[in-house]
Design a protein around this motif. Sequence first.
Motif, PDB file in Angstrom:
ATOM      1  N   TYR A  55       0.822  -1.210   0.000  1.00 47.30           N
ATOM      2  CA  TYR A  55       0.000   0.000   0.000  1.00 47.30           C
ATOM      3  C   TYR A  55       0.855   1.258   0.000  1.00 47.30           C
ATOM      4  CZ  TYR A  55      -3.976  -2.937   1.337  1.00 47.30           C
ATOM      5  OH  TYR A  55      -4.953  -3.884   1.372  1.00 47.30           O
ATOM      6  N   THR A  56       0.456   2.225  -0.826  1.00 50.01           N
ATOM      7  CA  THR A  56       1.136   3.521  -0.869  1.00 50.01           C
ATOM      8  C   THR A  56       0.100   4.633  -0.794  1.00 50.01           C
ATOM      9  OG1 THR A  56       1.047   3.712  -3.279  1.00 50.01           O
ATOM     10  CG2 THR A  56       2.992   2.607  -2.337  1.00 50.01           C
ATOM     11  N   LEU A  57       0.568   5.842  -0.617  1.00 52.35           N
ATOM     12  CA  LEU A  57      -0.294   7.018  -0.585  1.00 52.35           C
ATOM     13  C   LEU A  57      -0.368   7.693  -1.944  1.00 52.35           C
ATOM     14  CD1 LEU A  57       0.968   8.432   2.825  1.00 52.35           C
ATOM     15  CD2 LEU A  57      -1.122   7.129   2.403  1.00 52.35           C
ATOM     16  N   GLY A  61      -2.228   3.786  -5.405  1.00 50.96           N
ATOM     17  CA  GLY A  61      -2.629   3.130  -4.167  1.00 50.96           C
ATOM     18  C   GLY A  61      -1.762   1.972  -3.733  1.00 50.96           C
ATOM     19  N   GLU A 100       6.709   6.734  -0.097  1.00 45.68           N
ATOM     20  CA  GLU A 100       5.272   6.979  -0.127  1.00 45.68           C
ATOM     21  C   GLU A 100       4.438   5.810   0.401  1.00 45.68           C
ATOM     22  OE1 GLU A 100       6.610   5.388  -4.098  1.00 45.68           O
ATOM     23  OE2 GLU A 100       7.331   6.930  -2.758  1.00 45.68           O
ATOM     24  N   TYR A 101       5.044   4.852   1.115  1.00 43.34           N
ATOM     25  CA  TYR A 101       4.253   3.726   1.607  1.00 43.34           C
ATOM     26  C   TYR A 101       3.274   4.199   2.683  1.00 43.34           C
ATOM     27  CZ  TYR A 101       6.247   2.539   6.234  1.00 43.34           C
ATOM     28  OH  TYR A 101       6.580   2.515   7.563  1.00 43.34           O
ATOM     29  N   ASP A 102       2.148   3.506   2.787  1.00 42.60           N
ATOM     30  CA  ASP A 102       1.088   3.868   3.726  1.00 42.60           C
ATOM     31  C   ASP A 102       1.418   3.281   5.099  1.00 42.60           C
ATOM     32  OD1 ASP A 102      -1.233   4.263   5.183  1.00 42.60           O
ATOM     33  OD2 ASP A 102      -2.558   3.788   3.505  1.00 42.60           O
ATOM     34  N   GLU A 103       1.863   4.135   6.004  1.00 40.45           N
ATOM     35  CA  GLU A 103       2.311   3.681   7.329  1.00 40.45           C
ATOM     36  C   GLU A 103       1.179   3.123   8.183  1.00 40.45           C
ATOM     37  OE1 GLU A 103       5.165   6.299   9.312  1.00 40.45           O
ATOM     38  OE2 GLU A 103       5.369   7.362   7.405  1.00 40.45           O
ATOM     39  N   GLU A 104      -0.063   3.491   7.882  1.00 42.43           N
ATOM     40  CA  GLU A 104      -1.190   2.998   8.671  1.00 42.43           C
ATOM     41  C   GLU A 104      -1.633   1.600   8.236  1.00 42.43           C
ATOM     42  OE1 GLU A 104      -4.425   5.752   8.839  1.00 42.43           O
ATOM     43  OE2 GLU A 104      -3.116   7.404   9.463  1.00 42.43           O
ATOM     44  N   ARG A 105      -1.358   1.236   6.993  1.00 38.01           N
ATOM     45  CA  ARG A 105      -1.826  -0.049   6.475  1.00 38.01           C
ATOM     46  C   ARG A 105      -0.720  -1.080   6.287  1.00 38.01           C
ATOM     47  NH1 ARG A 105      -5.356   1.865   1.473  1.00 38.01           N
ATOM     48  NH2 ARG A 105      -5.836  -0.325   1.263  1.00 38.01           N
TER      49      ARG A 105
END
Length: 150
Positions: A55-57, A61, A100-105
């Motif tokens: 997952y990225t921001l 996505g 840009e990875y999604d730290e929450e997911r």
Amino acid sequence: MEFKDIAAVSGKPGLYKVLKPSRSGVILESLDDKKSKLVVGAAQRVSLLSEISIYTLTEEGAAPLKDILHKIENEFEGDTGLEGADNDEYKAFLKHVLPEYDEERVYASDIKKLLNWYHILRKEQPELLQPQPEEGKEKSDEDKKEEKGE
């Protein structure tokens, strides 16, 4: 071998080479020294590495696992320096490789698994981590000469 020929099985450590489909599922062979075979049925989740992403921001996505593994190989060449690291160090590592990875997911356990897979591939299938010529692009005469050793 390509990323589409390697699978991860939910609940089982390591990576597996896809051998062939069977009546009850698919036959896999472990990518380790044991080369043990395993028949995985429909009840177990099998994911091909070519279909896994992080997952990225970004607008897309997600970033393909293949691209991330190539980035790690190009920059670290096998020496990630994360043996015995804590969760924050794993997150900082991925932030460096994929800002840009999604730290929450994406959890630290996911990053550990990514690095475990990277080390397995580096040991058992290092050619997968080497840059591949772009599809549809013809090799130049210079590239052909280099391959022949001229």
